[in-house]
Design a protein around this motif. Structure first.
Motif, short mmCIF file in Angstrom:
data_model
loop_
_atom_site.label_atom_id
_atom_site.label_comp_id
_atom_site.label_asym_id
_atom_site.label_seq_id
_atom_site.Cartn_x
_atom_site.Cartn_y
_atom_site.Cartn_z
N ALA A 46 48.29 37.76 40.32
CA ALA A 46 49.84 37.77 40.63
C ALA A 46 50.21 38.15 41.23
O ALA A 46 50.29 39.69 40.51
CB ALA A 46 49.78 36.95 39.56
N GLY A 47 50.59 38.52 43.00
CA GLY A 47 50.95 39.19 43.95
C GLY A 47 50.26 40.57 43.69
O GLY A 47 50.84 41.53 44.34
N HIS A 48 48.84 40.65 43.65
CA HIS A 48 47.70 41.60 43.93
C HIS A 48 47.47 41.45 45.08
O HIS A 48 46.97 40.51 45.69
CB HIS A 48 46.61 41.79 43.03
CG HIS A 48 45.82 42.34 42.58
ND1 HIS A 48 45.57 43.38 43.53
CD2 HIS A 48 46.22 44.01 41.75
CE1 HIS A 48 44.01 44.20 43.43
NE2 HIS A 48 44.80 44.44 42.19
N ALA A 49 46.76 42.37 45.75
CA ALA A 49 46.57 42.23 46.96
C ALA A 49 45.30 42.09 47.74
O ALA A 49 44.75 41.61 47.99
CB ALA A 49 46.12 43.58 47.72
N MET A 50 44.31 41.74 46.17
CA MET A 50 43.15 41.65 46.09
C MET A 50 43.03 39.96 45.33
O MET A 50 42.25 39.39 44.42
CB MET A 50 42.32 42.22 44.89
CG MET A 50 41.42 43.26 45.87
SD MET A 50 40.74 44.73 44.98
CE MET A 50 39.39 43.25 44.53
N ARG A 51 44.33 39.15 45.35
CA ARG A 51 44.49 38.25 44.85
C ARG A 51 43.71 37.10 45.17
O ARG A 51 43.38 37.11 43.69
CB ARG A 51 45.75 37.23 45.36
CG ARG A 51 45.95 36.10 44.45
CD ARG A 51 47.36 35.01 45.26
NE ARG A 51 47.15 34.04 44.27
CZ ARG A 51 46.97 33.02 44.12
NH1 ARG A 51 45.94 32.54 44.97
NH2 ARG A 51 47.07 31.71 43.91
N ASP A 52 43.15 36.59 45.72
CA ASP A 52 41.68 35.64 46.79
C ASP A 52 40.60 36.02 45.93
O ASP A 52 39.79 35.65 45.12
CB ASP A 52 41.81 35.53 47.73
CG ASP A 52 42.67 34.92 48.10
OD1 ASP A 52 43.85 34.65 47.94
OD2 ASP A 52 43.17 35.40 50.03
N TYR A 53 40.08 37.08 45.10
CA TYR A 53 39.02 37.87 44.95
C TYR A 53 39.09 37.34 43.44
O TYR A 53 38.01 37.70 43.28
CB TYR A 53 38.77 39.19 45.79
CG TYR A 53 37.36 39.73 45.08
CD1 TYR A 53 36.61 39.16 45.85
CD2 TYR A 53 37.01 40.52 44.08
CE1 TYR A 53 34.48 39.09 45.66
CE2 TYR A 53 35.58 41.16 43.78
CZ TYR A 53 34.48 40.23 44.54
OH TYR A 53 33.26 40.70 43.87
N LEU A 54 40.01 37.97 42.92
CA LEU A 54 39.91 38.14 41.86
C LEU A 54 40.11 36.67 40.98
O LEU A 54 39.56 36.54 39.88
CB LEU A 54 41.80 38.77 41.13
CG LEU A 54 42.06 40.63 41.20
CD1 LEU A 54 43.16 41.18 41.06
CD2 LEU A 54 41.18 40.81 40.39
N MET A 55 41.03 35.77 41.74
CA MET A 55 40.65 34.78 41.02
C MET A 55 39.63 33.90 41.46
O MET A 55 39.11 32.77 40.75
CB MET A 55 41.68 33.67 42.19
CG MET A 55 43.18 33.91 41.94
SD MET A 55 43.70 33.58 39.99
CE MET A 55 43.74 31.82 40.42
N LEU A 56 38.93 34.06 42.39
CA LEU A 56 37.18 34.07 42.52
C LEU A 56 36.61 33.92 41.11
O LEU A 56 35.94 33.58 40.37
CB LEU A 56 36.75 34.59 44.05
CG LEU A 56 35.03 33.94 44.17
CD1 LEU A 56 34.89 32.59 43.58
CD2 LEU A 56 34.64 34.90 45.50
N MET A 57 36.91 35.40 41.25
CA MET A 57 35.56 36.21 39.72
C MET A 57 36.53 34.80 38.71
O MET A 57 35.98 35.41 38.08
CB MET A 57 36.09 37.26 40.23
CG MET A 57 35.45 38.83 40.63
SD MET A 57 33.34 38.04 40.62
CE MET A 57 33.36 37.00 42.08
N ALA A 58 37.92 34.77 38.62
CA ALA A 58 37.72 34.38 37.52
C ALA A 58 37.39 32.46 36.93
O ALA A 58 37.44 32.61 36.43
CB ALA A 58 39.82 33.72 37.47
N VAL A 59 38.01 32.27 38.23
CA VAL A 59 36.63 31.21 38.17
C VAL A 59 35.25 31.70 37.59
O VAL A 59 34.77 30.39 36.95
CB VAL A 59 36.83 30.14 39.62
CG1 VAL A 59 35.97 28.97 40.01
CG2 VAL A 59 38.49 29.91 39.91
#
Length: 331
Positions: free
Chosen positions: A48-61
């Motif tokens: 949430a609000g992180h500059a690497m949001r898309d990558y962090l979300m991908l790793m969450a998946v």
């Protein structure tokens, strides 16, 4: 957030030595029922609000898929009594990842994991191409990439594909270590001051200072591959084992007289002697910290510490840097 790290020198390691008479568990094996689920949840929180949001979300998946596959992982060959005895006599980790003969199931489960990831990604997600590319790799290419990854060889490694290949290896070795520990409770020996995982011989991603019970205030190193945690005294370099010249650097400029709960939950422990560092996470300052997730989300701290002349001791398989090769998938 301050753009430069703050330094905190601790001059008396004796002040936080283990309590007299306290029996501290030397090894904590991974819990298949919650390991990857908790990691995925933390990644989503940090995104949430992180500059690497898309990558962090991908790793969450990816972690959510790891959790799902681990609950129904097929049986694989475990070390026998002779192998366990030989490892005990040699003092080497029983399941040393670089040399352990991997079961073919790791590739099958990797592809199943990636299919689950693909099913969760939006149709327009740019990550779909990379996931499909790894799924399509021939067995020989997957094994070649796995060999390089486990050996720490970045030359010839497909750095973009590496986190996805690593996800399959994490899944396999987490299952292997947990199942071996359940079948042979004394299978893993923890040598004093181990700088690598006593189960699979991999490097740690970070260390974590725990709270509660016998583990209260104790520091454990968290394996990047199998997620086992092994004990190491606090204020000690995880690379050269020095206890002098240890400093702590963080991205928060907070006064030393403030309570620890207000200090940064993630710090870089640096060593003046060998010029290596490893991040340490403090559960007492944030109950939700998770070694791989929080390490990934504090990449800025790595950059600042590296610019100051320190080399990282550990590794995070969710994101690798190095000298990749355009022909990484082939010979």
């Amino acid at each position: 957030m301050n753009s430069s790290p703050t330094h905190r020198q601790i001059n008396s390691p004796e002040d936080i030595k283990q309590r007299s008479g306290l029996e501290v568990p030397p090894l904590l094996l991974p819990d298949p029922g919650k390991l990857f689920a908790e990691r995925a949840l933390r990644l989503r929180q940090l995104a949430a609000g992180h500059a690497m949001r898309d990558y962090l979300m991908l790793m969450a998946v990816v972690c959510e898929a790891q959790h799902a596959r681990l609950q129904q992982y097929p049986e694989v060959t475990l070390p026998d009594a002779a192998q366990a005895a030989a490892a005990g006599e040699s003092g080497e980790p029983l399941l040393a990842a670089e040399h352990w003969p991997r079961a073919a199931q790791w590739r099958t489960e990797l592809r199943a994991l990636l299919q689950q990831v693909l099913d969760k990604l939006p149709a327009d997600s740019p990550a779909r191409v990379g996931v499909q590319a790894v799924m399509a790799l021939p067995d020989a290419a997957l094994e070649q990439q796995a060999d390089r990854l486990l050996a720490g060889i970045t030359l010839g490694l497909d750095l973009a594909a590496a986190p996805l290949v690593a996800a399959g290896l994490q899944l396999y070795f987490t299952h292997l270590v947990a199942a071996t520990g359940a079948a042979r409770p004394q299978a893993f020996q923890v040598p004093p001051d181990a700088t690598r995982c006593p189960c699979c011989a991999s490097l740690a991603t970070a260390s974590i200072t725990r709270v509660g019970g016998q583990q209260d205030g104790q520091r454990y190193l968290h394996c990047a591959l199998c997620s086992a945690q092994w004990h190491m005294n606090r204020i000690q370099c995880t690379h050269c084992l020095a206890t002098q010249g240890i400093h702590y650097q963080s991205l928060q400029a907070l006064a030393d007289d403030k309570p620890s709960a207000q200090r940064a939950a993630v710090e870089a422990e640096t060593c003046d002697g060998c010029h290596h560092y490893l991040k340490t996470l403090h559960v007492a300052r944030d109950l939700h910290v998770e070694p791989l997730a929080d390490d990934l989300a504090t990449l800025t701290l790595d950059l600042l510490v590296s610019e100051a002349g320190f080399e990282r001791h550990g590794v995070n398989l969710l994101l690798l840097f190095g000298d990749g090769d355009a022909q990484a998938g082939g010979d």
